[in-house]
Design a protein around this motif. Structure first.
Motif, PDB file in Angstrom:
ATOM      1  N   ARG A 158       0.826  -1.207   0.000  1.00 40.23           N
ATOM      2  CA  ARG A 158       0.000   0.000   0.000  1.00 40.23           C
ATOM      3  C   ARG A 158       0.863   1.261   0.000  1.00 40.23           C
ATOM      4  NH1 ARG A 158      -3.036  -3.645   3.104  1.00 40.23           N
ATOM      5  NH2 ARG A 158      -2.240  -2.934   5.120  1.00 40.23           N
TER       6      ARG A 158
ATOM      7  N   ASN B 216       2.266   1.712  -3.470  1.00 40.23           N
ATOM      8  CA  ASN B 216       1.231   2.208  -4.382  1.00 40.23           C
ATOM      9  C   ASN B 216       1.027   3.716  -4.224  1.00 40.23           C
ATOM     10  OD1 ASN B 216       0.846  -0.357  -5.338  1.00 40.23           O
ATOM     11  ND2 ASN B 216      -1.065  -0.726  -4.218  1.00 40.23           N
TER      12      ASN B 216
ATOM     13  N   ALA C 150      -4.446   2.380  -4.023  1.00 37.84           N
ATOM     14  CA  ALA C 150      -4.557   1.418  -5.122  1.00 37.84           C
ATOM     15  C   ALA C 150      -3.749   1.919  -6.312  1.00 37.84           C
ATOM     16  CB  ALA C 150      -6.021   1.243  -5.530  1.00 37.84           C
TER      17      ALA C 150
ATOM     18  N   GLU D 211      -2.319   0.146 -10.188  1.00 38.49           N
ATOM     19  CA  GLU D 211      -2.062  -0.979 -11.077  1.00 38.49           C
ATOM     20  C   GLU D 211      -0.626  -0.895 -11.591  1.00 38.49           C
ATOM     21  OE1 GLU D 211      -3.842  -3.668 -12.077  1.00 38.49           O
ATOM     22  OE2 GLU D 211      -5.363  -3.130 -10.593  1.00 38.49           O
TER      23      GLU D 211
END
Length: 540
Positions: free
Chosen positions: A73, A76, A187, A189
């Motif tokens: 986390r 990210n 979040a 990707e």
């Protein structure tokens, strides 16, 4: 058909050497074969939950710990800052400057997860040296430890165009990386990088001349995780790893970040001000089971390890410079642990010759790591008979690609990598280190490796450290000169010179004894612990 590159900034791709100058890359073992589309940080960190590691500790440091899930986390959020706020594009370079810390590790992982190219720099570099890196790599941004900002700010004006600098390890400072990341979404990707997209530029350390930028891809790093660590180190999720090599050095990046993550291990980053005694105590207090450091530091830790004990320690890795057998035996007497030696190179990412446990042979570094092949060759690249001194040549799943550098053809010849080391291979396939090619001493027609004489001198109880080089001499071509740091309480002088010379004459071939011995307070070393013999030669 291979997937297209995700890196829209082609700066590094366009400066790779011509394909004809690349090393041959071999993936002979199934575990070395990587999918053509893969992001190494997603593979190591993003899949931790699938492996049941999300709740396991990943990073441990004084005052802070993070599990694999928590680290993901944090990574990210930093990646969001890089892409959403700074608007960086895949293939942009990001300069990283910091010592070994959780914040430095998170920053590196975020850069690579975002498809950017990590350019980590040694913490002790000064502005002029940083300017060389900036001019060559052309970074689009920099992430820097707050305590190291001054030299970077002096160097940054040399960059073409503006380069934003975000400080980390500065949670209370407005605008710091931590404050920006705290407000970012958790979040992210992973960039869908091709395996042959570039993950990092590693600048070589410790020699003279302009720095060389070594290119390593996502495929390179993941293949390296399944070579030496899998077949020789054999770490487990129950291991706690620590050490001294900087994360900016590929030895440290592998040993103290990506290799433990591949095994599900935890990593302990000690306080930057540790001493040999302090390191021994910290390893015991935090249950460290695997340690990476240089032979010099093992030698300094040995008396404290003997006195205090490190009950959980099971693997000790030595690399970065030649391991004297005297140091290996001193550490074994202090801890009962047979040190794991290895030779690697920035150009190859990590270790490619090594042996562990029952396969260790005294005086040898080891055998070629599964996945690699190595041989000893002459100047024409022809393999020499076993037992003959020659130059090391290596081939495997990683290899040298310099960015925009004419020295590529000196390192790679006929597809083989030539790290620049002189070796002997015995009949059983073990490789015995002699010296760097340019450190071989030719005296009265004899070839003498400086490390062999150093090893002999280190076995004497009066010697703390030493370095041996060749000194030009009209009669012998070169004579052997030793620079010696004595242990406390030992007196330099003519009597000590004779004592040490006699010790060498009675331990190895008499022609290898140092005809000159100079006593010094300290030896010149790089930030990674390598002895700088070229500086000793300059002082001869």
């Amino acid at each position: 058909m291979s997937p297209p590159s995700a890196q829209t900034d082609r700066f590094v791709h366009d400066r790779l050497p011509p394909r004809a100058q690349w090393p041959e890359l071999r993936y002979d073992l199934p575990e070395l074969r990587v999918p053509d589309q893969v992001n190494l940080v997603h593979e190591l960190l993003g899949r931790a939950g699938e492996r049941g590691w999300a709740g396991r500790q990943l990073f441990i440091a004084p005052g802070r710990t993070l599990t694999y899930g928590q680290a993901q986390r944090e990574v990210n959020r930093i990646a969001r800052v890089l892409t959403d706020e700074l608007k960086l594009q895949p293939g942009n370079r990001v300069l990283l400057r910091g010592g070994n810390s959780i914040a430095m590790a998170l920053a590196w992982l975020a850069v690579v997860k975002a498809g950017l190219i990590a350019v980590a720099t040694m913490p002790l570099l000064r502005a002029a040296e940083l300017r060389q890196v900036i001019d060559k790599a052309q970074p689009a941004a920099a992430l820097c430890d707050a305590g190291l900002l001054s030299e970077l700010e002096l160097a940054a004006p040399a960059a073409s165009g503006p380069m934003p600098i975000l400080a980390f390890n500065a949670a209370d400072t407005p605008g710091s990386l931590e404050q920006r990341a705290a407000a970012a979404p958790e979040a992210f990707e992973a960039c869908p990088t091709a395996a042959d997209d570039i993950a990092l530029l590693a600048f070589t350390s410790g020699t003279t001349g302009a720095p060389k930028a070594v290119v390593h891809t996502h495929r390179d790093v993941l293949a390296a995780c399944n070579a030496w660590p899998r077949h020789v180190l054999k770490a487990t999720p129950d291991d706690v790893v620590t050490g001294s090599p900087p994360l900016a050095f590929t030895f440290g990046l592998g040993g103290l970040l990506v290799f433990p993550m591949a095994a599900g291990s935890a990593i302990y980053f000690p306080d930057a001000r540790y001493t040999p005694e302090g390191m021994v105590r910290e390893m015991g207090a935090h249950g460290v089971t695997i340690c990476y450091t240089s032979p010099t530091f093992y030698r300094q830790m040995a008396p404290h390890a003997r006195a205090i004990g490190i009950p959980g320690l099971r693997i000790c890795v030595s690399a970065g410079e030649a391991l004297p057998d005297a140091t290996r035996q001193l550490w074994k007497e202090a801890t009962g642990i047979e040190m794991l030696d290895g030779i690697g190179a920035t150009e190859m990412f990590h270790i490619f010759i090594s042996s562990a446990g029952g396969e260790v042979r005294r005086g040898a570094i080891g055998k070629a790591v599964p996945g690699y092949q190595a041989k000893v060759v002459d100047e024409q690249g022809r393999e020499v008979p076993r037992g003959t001194v020659g130059r090391l040549a290596v081939i495997g799943p990683t290899g040298c690609r310099y960015m925009d550098d004419a020295r590529q053809t000196r390192y790679v010849r006929q597809g083989w990598n030539h790290p620049g080391d002189a070796f002997v291979q015995d009949e059983d396939g073990y490789f015995h280190y002699q010296a760097r090619d340019d450190d071989m001493i030719i005296t009265s027609g004899y070839n003498v490796g400086g490390p062999e004489v150093e090893d002999c001198l280190l076995a004497h109880p009066a010697v703390a450290e030493c370095g041996v080089v060749g000194k030009p001499d009209d009669e012998r071509g070169m004579l052997i000169k030793a620079f010696v740091v004595l242990k406390p309480g030992q007196e330099p002088g003519a009597a000590m010179v004779k004592t040490l010379q006699d010790h060498v004459k009675h331990s190895i071939a008499p022609y290898k004894y140092p005809r000159e011995i100079e006593f010094v307070q300290a030896l010149p070393r790089t930030e990674t612990g390598k002895l700088q013999r070229f500086r000793l030669r300059q002082g001869s």
